[in-house]
Design a protein around this motif. Sequence first.
Motif, PDB file in Angstrom:
ATOM      1  N   ASN A 121     -49.333  89.526 -17.793  1.00  0.00           N
ATOM      2  CA  ASN A 121     -48.493  88.549 -18.486  1.00  0.00           C
ATOM      3  C   ASN A 121     -47.103  89.140 -18.706  1.00  0.00           C
ATOM      4  O   ASN A 121     -46.928  90.040 -19.525  1.00  0.00           O
ATOM      5  N   ILE A 122     -46.159  88.657 -17.940  1.00  0.00           N
ATOM      6  CA  ILE A 122     -44.781  89.169 -18.042  1.00  0.00           C
ATOM      7  C   ILE A 122     -43.806  87.996 -18.028  1.00  0.00           C
ATOM      8  O   ILE A 122     -43.612  87.357 -16.992  1.00  0.00           O
TER       9      ILE A 122
ATOM     10  N   VAL B 267     -44.945  88.673 -12.799  1.00  0.00           N
ATOM     11  CA  VAL B 267     -44.129  87.532 -13.240  1.00  0.00           C
ATOM     12  C   VAL B 267     -45.117  86.514 -13.812  1.00  0.00           C
ATOM     13  O   VAL B 267     -45.953  85.981 -13.087  1.00  0.00           O
ATOM     14  N   ASP B 268     -45.040  86.288 -15.112  1.00  0.00           N
ATOM     15  CA  ASP B 268     -46.058  85.491 -15.812  1.00  0.00           C
ATOM     16  C   ASP B 268     -47.444  86.064 -15.452  1.00  0.00           C
ATOM     17  O   ASP B 268     -47.670  87.246 -15.605  1.00  0.00           O
TER      18      ASP B 268
ATOM     19  N   VAL C 135     -36.223  93.297  -9.343  1.00  0.00           N
ATOM     20  CA  VAL C 135     -36.732  92.060  -9.948  1.00  0.00           C
ATOM     21  C   VAL C 135     -36.704  92.170 -11.476  1.00  0.00           C
ATOM     22  O   VAL C 135     -37.357  93.038 -12.057  1.00  0.00           O
ATOM     23  N   VAL C 136     -35.942  91.307 -12.104  1.00  0.00           N
ATOM     24  CA  VAL C 136     -35.830  91.322 -13.567  1.00  0.00           C
ATOM     25  C   VAL C 136     -36.236  89.941 -14.088  1.00  0.00           C
ATOM     26  O   VAL C 136     -35.576  88.941 -13.814  1.00  0.00           O
ATOM     27  N   VAL C 137     -37.346  89.920 -14.816  1.00  0.00           N
ATOM     28  CA  VAL C 137     -37.894  88.655 -15.322  1.00  0.00           C
ATOM     29  C   VAL C 137     -37.310  88.374 -16.699  1.00  0.00           C
ATOM     30  O   VAL C 137     -37.346  89.241 -17.588  1.00  0.00           O
TER      31      VAL C 137
ATOM     32  N   ILE D 141     -47.512  95.550 -17.162  1.00  0.00           N
ATOM     33  CA  ILE D 141     -48.564  94.625 -16.743  1.00  0.00           C
ATOM     34  C   ILE D 141     -48.734  93.494 -17.758  1.00  0.00           C
ATOM     35  O   ILE D 141     -48.956  92.349 -17.399  1.00  0.00           O
ATOM     36  N   ASP D 142     -48.623  93.836 -19.034  1.00  0.00           N
ATOM     37  CA  ASP D 142     -48.836  92.809 -20.058  1.00  0.00           C
ATOM     38  C   ASP D 142     -47.886  93.022 -21.226  1.00  0.00           C
ATOM     39  O   ASP D 142     -47.867  94.093 -21.842  1.00  0.00           O
ATOM     40  N   ARG D 143     -47.083  91.992 -21.467  1.00  0.00           N
ATOM     41  CA  ARG D 143     -46.218  91.962 -22.652  1.00  0.00           C
ATOM     42  C   ARG D 143     -46.461  90.650 -23.385  1.00  0.00           C
ATOM     43  O   ARG D 143     -46.732  89.631 -22.735  1.00  0.00           O
TER      44      ARG D 143
END
Length: 290
Positions: free
Chosen positions: A4-5, A88-89, A133-135, A284-286
Amino acid sequence: MKVNINSETGKLNTVILGIADDRGDISYLNNPKHAEIAQKGEEPSEGVLIEEVEHFKNILEQNGVEVFRPENIANQDQIFCRDIGFGVDQDFFLANMRKANRQPEVNAIQSITSGLSQVHTPPQGAVIEGGDVVVWKDHVFVGLGERTNQQGVDFLKSVLKHKKEVVPLPLSVTNEGATNILHLDCAFQPVGTHHALIYKGGFQQIPNAIYDIFGEDNLIEVSQAEMYYMFPNVFSIHPELVVIEQSFERLSKELAKRNIQTIKTQYSNVSKLGGLLRCSVCPIDRDDIS
Ligand SMILES: NC(=O)NCCC[C@H](N)C(=O)O
């Protein structure tokens, strides 16, 4: 494992951190900064690199982050884990590395990524590295330069259509360490919930999308020299806490003015290879931020 990003700064739960051991005797001089350092005879020893990376690991764990590591590949530099994949998500993307000498790194996270449900691999010809890649919420900024090509951007767009707006940003690529932008994360990095660090000279054209989305007043500009020392390559543990290189005094003060605290750690030897803290980790997860 859950991916989850939706940002570069939301509270970090799970990350993959690179490893500095067993790098082998051949040092691939993959970027101008590293090549210049090696030419000056200032290549860092494996021992100091391990110390810096393991200290970063302790900081992450002390702050409640679950840290995974890639499997060791003998004689392979595996510090810059950020480049080999990105979330990404709920989607996870494996990179197609521009440098053949870095492609084996991607296999070293297979035991981690095989447990993920939505893993995407670029088609042949599509080159894309995580550092580009910057989300950021509804947007995904993608650096177009030496390490990511238009087919890489098209691949990302095709997977993320209807989910994110993919914004390509042509980077300033040179053959000098002082001016070259290896990846987007060397020139641009969101911090907090609505600020970002930016080196304007790192882009071929003014990156209007960044100005529009963040607003000029929320951009913290860094100088060319600060870019060389990798100010934009710091790493957020949560929106109010960023890990920075211990020498980044001005950055620490600028962030404090915006109620963002810093943890300082020595990472100047890793920096000689062309990447800093952000380059060493694949989140990996935020928690989401809005
Ligand atoms: N995202 C990054 O900027 N990663 C740094 C990669 C450094 C590595 N020596 C390389 O040139 O590929």
